[in-house]
Design a protein around this motif. Structure first.
Motif, PDB file in Angstrom:
ATOM      1  N   UNK A 114       1.011  -1.011   0.019  1.00  0.00           N
ATOM      2  CA  UNK A 114       0.186  -0.058   0.099  1.00  0.00           C
ATOM      3  C   UNK A 114       0.917   1.230  -0.137  1.00  0.00           C
ATOM      4  N   UNK A 115       1.822   1.369   0.965  1.00  0.00           N
ATOM      5  CA  UNK A 115       2.662   2.466   0.600  1.00  0.00           C
ATOM      6  C   UNK A 115       3.264   2.229  -0.565  1.00  0.00           C
ATOM      7  N   UNK A 116       4.316   1.256  -0.931  1.00  0.00           N
ATOM      8  CA  UNK A 116       4.666   1.324  -2.375  1.00  0.00           C
ATOM      9  C   UNK A 116       3.966   1.919  -3.402  1.00  0.00           C
ATOM     10  N   UNK A 117       2.053   1.658  -3.280  1.00  0.00           N
ATOM     11  CA  UNK A 117       2.319   2.108  -4.269  1.00  0.00           C
ATOM     12  C   UNK A 117       0.903   4.114  -4.035  1.00  0.00           C
ATOM     13  N   UNK A 118       1.828   3.956  -2.488  1.00  0.00           N
ATOM     14  CA  UNK A 118       1.134   5.817  -3.073  1.00  0.00           C
ATOM     15  C   UNK A 118       2.848   6.202  -3.562  1.00  0.00           C
ATOM     16  N   UNK A 119       3.820   5.960  -3.494  1.00  0.00           N
ATOM     17  CA  UNK A 119       5.192   6.191  -4.730  1.00  0.00           C
ATOM     18  C   UNK A 119       4.329   6.024  -5.878  1.00  0.00           C
TER      19      UNK A 119
END
Length: 532
Positions: A114-119
């Motif tokens: 989920x945090x990687x998709x924020x990037x």
């Protein structure tokens, strides 16, 4: 201390204007030179950190830049290329979000998906300011420029919506895929509705004010009003600004001539200033970005930065090359109307993926903690990878973009010739209409023959001007054609007149108010003589 801080704030626009002006005089790309200048200045001892305030960027910088671009865009051109624009501004942004997000998830140990998709959502939207300016200067086909411009108008809305959805998922605030889809559809539809509801009353007001300054004042307020109203109802402020800008720009022909002249000049200055400050600020972001990276080894950071940059660039190629065929497959009308760009045109569109300030603003808007009061996973790392990706696309792609266009020889000489022929035909028809109207008035009224003769000659001269432009302002053997000679001599006469008025003002034989009035008349005539 407050005075020192204020001086540094003043130094930013002053330095931005100096660097941008120098770059323009040298024939260089001002956005790229500004980024490099900001990057170099950030290493100078004593220069304070200028951390981008995301709210300031999204509420102050973004609305007027988007509004101006939409105002000057062709509604008809955008409508004819809506499928291609949609595939880039929606499809490509979502594809890049997942491609970069999954790559970062695999690369960085311990980084949640989920945090990687924020990037991924942060680096997904290209900023086409630099690309479009280069494309127009080097004469790329209009369809390429339209698609790139249309993409830049709408992709921020997709990316910011995807960013908010990804942040909700990463903070554990409760999220499902269906929620994300509904959020996106509501934001887009409500944003378009706000823009459409705001456009007509603003246009109605502008056409009834009968005051050029107030009319342009309404246009200045419009983008901020659209953005704030849309964000208040949790709609897309970006789409609201773009839709209202398209509506008002499409109707600008109904405004008085003075209003259009003032507005055109104002927006050119405003956009130049804002873009200059924004690109300088991008370069100045390095110190605040590296502040939180003490726990990461630099070789590994460098590898992650190169990998994320590479995936971001590759994702655009992977999407654009096959997706560019889709409109032609789906629409027979598109196949018949538009020439195929060919592989060269597709490579140009694929390489025009420079990122900008919206990505950095979104990165700085990442919350510090999750809903469980824990640090947001990888926030400092996401900031760093965003900065390196933005910087990499601006420098690597931005610096090589003009050379790539020249190497592939993707130009629009035929298009420019067709435009000139069409303009000449339109000038001919318009001049005929003017002469017919003059004949009607002459038959109805007793007019001074010298006045009628002068007006008839002026109409005939405008009739010839566009046809003579086909020869580049010269005759068959290189001699200067009459209208070119007329413009050159009239400009010399205007300069002589201007010199006399200034001398008389300096001798105190006329007042400054008189000087300003007569200079304005001379300036309008000189602008009218220009071919640009």
């Amino acid at each position: 201390m407050e005075t020192t801080h204020a001086l540094w704030l003043l130094a930013i626009p002053v330095c931005a204007l100096l660097v941008a002006g120098t770059a323009r005089r040298a024939g260089l790309s001002a956005p790229l030179v500004l980024v490099i200048a900001g990057l170099l200045v950030s290493f100078v001892p004593g220069v304070p950190e200028f951390e981008l305030d995301p709210e300031f960027v999204l509420y102050v910088f973004l609305p007027p830049l988007l509004f101006s671009a939409a105002w000057q865009s062709s509604y008809y051109d955008l409508r004819e290329n809506v499928l291609s624009i949609g595939l880039l501004s929606v499809g490509l942004v979502l594809f890049t979000t997942f491609a970069v997000g999954y790559a970062a998830y695999l690369l960085v140990p311990g980084l949640p998906l989920s945090a990687a998709c924020v990037l991924g959502a942060i680096v997904a939207p290209p900023d086409a300011v630099a690309a479009v300016s280069v494309a127009q200067r080097l004469g790329l086909p209009r369809r390429v420029v339209t698609v790139l411009l249309g993409e830049s108008l709408f992709n921020d809305a997709t990316a910011l919506t995807a960013f908010r959805v990804a942040v909700i998922a990463a903070t554990g605030a409760g999220f499902t895929l269906a929620d994300g889809v509904l959020r996106f559809l509501f934001a887009a539809a409500a944003g378009a509705a706000v823009g459409l509801l705001l456009g007509p009353p603003l246009h109605w007001l502008r056409t009834r004010l009968n005051d050029p300054l107030v009319e342009n004042g309404v246009a200045v307020v419009a983008p901020f009003a659209a953005y704030l109203l849309a964000e208040t109802v949790h709609a897309s402020g970006v789409i609201a600004v773009v839709v209202s800008g398209l509506y008002l720009g499409h109707r600008f022909t109904e405004s008085p001539a003075v209003t259009r002249l003032i507005g055109h000049s104002f927006w050119k200055v405003m956009v130049f200033l804002l873009e200059s400050v924004v690109f300088l600020l991008i370069g100045l972001q390095l110190p605040p970005v590296i502040d939180g990276l003490s726990g990461y080894p630099w070789p590994r950071l460098a590898w992650w930065a190169v990998a994320v940059f590479g995936v971001t660039v590759a994702a655009r190629f992977v999407w654009v090359l096959p997706a560019s065929f889709l409109p032609r497959w789906l629409s027979r009308r598109v196949r018949e109307r538009d020439r195929d760009l060919g592989w060269r045109g597709r490579v140009i569109v694929s390489w025009a993926g420079m990122r900008g300030v919206v990505s950095l603003a979104a990165a700085f808007a990442i919350p510090f903690v999750t809903s469980a009061d824990r640090p947001f996973p990888g926030r400092d790392l996401i900031l760093f990878l965003t900065f390196t990706t933005v910087l990499g696309t601006l420098l690597v792609q931005g610096l090589t973009f003009p050379a790539l266009i020249r190497m592939l020889r993707v130009g629009s000489d035929r298009e420019r010739y067709t435009d000139t022929v069409a303009e000449a035909g339109a000038q001919h028809a318009a001049a005929n209409a003017a002469l017919e109207r003059l004949a009607e008035l002459t038959a109805r009224e007793e007019l001074d023959e010298s006045v009628v003769t002068r007006l008839r000659e002026l109409a005939e001269q405008r009739q010839l001007r566009a046809w003579e432009r086909l020869g580049g302002g010269t005759g068959p053997e290189g001699e200067e054609v009459p209208t070119t000679t007329y413009r050159r001599l009239r400009r010399e006469m205007l300069a002589a007149e201007r010199g006399v008025f200034i001398r008389l003002r300096d001798e105190r034989r006329i007042d400054d108010e008189v000087l300003q009035r007569v200079l304005h008349e001379l300036d309008l005539e000189e602008v009218a003589l220009s071919r640009d």
